[in-house]
Design an enzyme around this catalytic site. Sequence first.
Site, mmCIF file in Angstrom:
data_model
loop_
_atom_site.group_PDB
_atom_site.id
_atom_site.type_symbol
_atom_site.label_atom_id
_atom_site.label_comp_id
_atom_site.label_asym_id
_atom_site.label_seq_id
_atom_site.Cartn_x
_atom_site.Cartn_y
_atom_site.Cartn_z
ATOM 1 N N PHE A 215 2.464 -2.607 2.462
ATOM 2 C CA PHE A 215 1.041 -2.668 2.050
ATOM 3 C C PHE A 215 0.577 -1.411 1.323
ATOM 4 C CE2 PHE A 215 -0.582 -2.302 6.798
ATOM 5 C CZ PHE A 215 -0.149 -1.005 6.869
ATOM 6 N N GLU A 216 -0.654 -1.449 0.850
ATOM 7 C CA GLU A 216 -1.244 -0.412 -0.039
ATOM 8 C C GLU A 216 -0.425 -0.297 -1.333
ATOM 9 O OE1 GLU A 216 -3.940 0.320 1.223
ATOM 10 O OE2 GLU A 216 -3.842 1.053 3.284
ATOM 11 N N GLY A 217 0.077 -1.425 -1.828
ATOM 12 C CA GLY A 217 0.973 -1.420 -2.987
ATOM 13 C C GLY A 217 2.378 -1.195 -2.470
ATOM 14 N N ASN B 114 4.544 1.215 -6.346
ATOM 15 C CA ASN B 114 4.180 2.640 -6.422
ATOM 16 C C ASN B 114 5.231 3.459 -7.159
ATOM 17 O OD1 ASN B 114 1.562 3.534 -5.046
ATOM 18 N ND2 ASN B 114 2.357 1.971 -3.664
ATOM 19 N N ARG C 104 -3.713 5.324 -0.146
ATOM 20 C CA ARG C 104 -2.275 5.667 -0.183
ATOM 21 C C ARG C 104 -2.050 7.073 0.346
ATOM 22 N NH1 ARG C 104 -1.697 2.805 -6.015
ATOM 23 N NH2 ARG C 104 -1.368 0.742 -5.148
#
Length: 592
Positions: free
Chosen positions: A401-403, A408, A264
Amino acid sequence: MTTAATSILRGGEWLLQESDADTVFTPERLTDEHRLIGRTAQEFVDNEVLPVLDKLEQKDWDLARKLVQRGGSLGLLGVDVPEAYGGVGLDKVTSLVVSEKLARSASFGAAFGAQANLTIVPLMLFGTEAQKQKYLPKLMSGELIGAYGLSETGSGSDALGARTKATKQADGSYLLNGEKMWITNGGFADLFVIFAKVDGELFTAFLVERGFGVKSGKEEHKMGLHGSSTTALIFQDVKVPAENVLGEVGKGHKVAFNVLNFARFKLGAMCGGGAEGAIAEAAKYAATRRQFNTAIASFGAIKHKIGEMVVKTYATESLLYRTAGLVDARVEATPHEPTDGSAALNAFEEYAVEASIAKVFGSEALNYVLDENIQIHGGNGFVKDYPAERHYRDARVNRIFEGTNEINRLLIPGMLARRAVKGDLPLIPAAKALQDELLSPPAAPATDDGVLAEERRAIAAFKKVALMVLGLAMQRFGAKLTDEQEVLMHAADILMDVFAAESAVLRAEAATTNKAAKAPLHVDAARVFVNDAALRIDASARQALAATVDGDTLRTMLAALRRLIKVTPVNTVIMRRRLADETVARGAYPFA
Ligand SMILES: Cc1cc2nc3c(=O)[nH]c(=O)nc-3n(C[C@H](O)[C@H](O)[C@H](O)COP(=O)(O)OP(=O)(O)OC[C@H]3O[C@@H](n4cnc5c(N)ncnc54)[C@H](O)[C@@H]3O)c2cc1C
């Protein structure tokens, strides 16, 4: 290993105390070594990747493989890996610099990121010595291409809900059955970090070679990132030897979450780099495009856009470099062998809140910049002759993406509240002390006539607002706070603005103290950001408070809010004009 770890600001502590500009890492503090590797990465992208982007977009994966190998030969894949394993073992500021430069080609950046951040990093952090010796050198040279398989059709945000199964065999090996979705590099990778549940229960990471029997699905037809492979992965009785478990059986969540903290932060860096590139495009276009016999760059409406693009990018970079500096200081202060990844692992866990902020703030700043880049290009922004439309399409996935940004956002106040309850962060006593302070007559403001004194005062007030909103929500909802997502989202927005505003002001203060050539422009960027943050924070706080308390308590809290957010507006028009004029004159982001 000179500084004691306790003297370094801990994750989330910026909310409870002031920081000194001298202690904060900023882009202006990059060393010659950082700049050199940044130049190497930039020249690689400009000279070797961008000229062949069309071929990559036509899915020439042999070319993608060769480019990853070339990046490896330049040392770019090994920045996070110690020299003992063939890497260059540099600090996290270097990782940030490399990620920023690679963002100039988003598709290739995704392929590179899946290799460097999602395959090399988990292996480095969780691999056994034998696993590292076997796979790391080949991954760093690009001889092996890596991919990371966590998501499935039914489990994206709910990653631990994976249904892929690993069934233990009598010889200790595992049989993998299931399907992964949307895997970057899926079409041509050789080695996969795959998450599956041992005997349907114990969430575990595995290192799976394509030769074990992994099949790729067809390429997804995506909105953007056409030069990056995205496919499903199919596992039908794929036999994985026992020695290819990554980390411990049942501890796959540790691999997944720690890798995400790191990824992230790097995604935030890619967003910052992408924004810088788009600002240069917008500035050059605005300088040459004429309407009404005038360059559009001289219209106030366009200056506003370019100025704001710069302000948002300045804040993004400021918080990113500040976080990288904290991570590096913490790693350095933790006694460890160079080959031991646990110091970096712990540092990324410590700054998980800041990594989520970097991801959300960076991806949304980039979205703004790319949207306005299209607008400045007018009709040319909407057609493929100019890169503006491709950047816009490529960047949209950064919020997914990446959460996702929602996940987040929930994590930012959620993690702070959990640390507070555990006693790791003294947020609860600070919130109680604030309640007493708000019920007392206001104290006379401290006298400070420094160049950013008003902004400093505003940030101290923003922190109190954040504490008031989060503290009250924790008190009112207790363990059920997780059900109040709207309140948490507002709290996240406030917290992000606090961290970004303070990071920007500290950077501008440092530029002023050090008499940097562009110090007045640093001050402009920081002042505009703080001015607008006050308006956003006020709006978010009002909504969060009204959803948390009512009646007299709400009235008291709103009065306290009015008292706190007493920020006199500054002339942001003049400041954005100055920023825009400098950007157009240079044809580039002014702080690069
Ligand atoms: C181009 C591309 C590349 C990718 N690369 C990879 C890769 O290499 N490896 C990999 O493992 N995955 C990869 N992914 C998958 C990506 O990580 C997931 O798409 C992402 O995590 C979101 O999951 P989802 O798509 O299932 O959305 P969902 O989880 O279904 O979410 C849908 C919406 O609901 C919201 N939502 C979900 N849960 C909650 C909740 N609890 N509270 C509030 N809102 C919620 C989300 O924020 C979102 O707005 C990639 C995806 C794309 C598009």
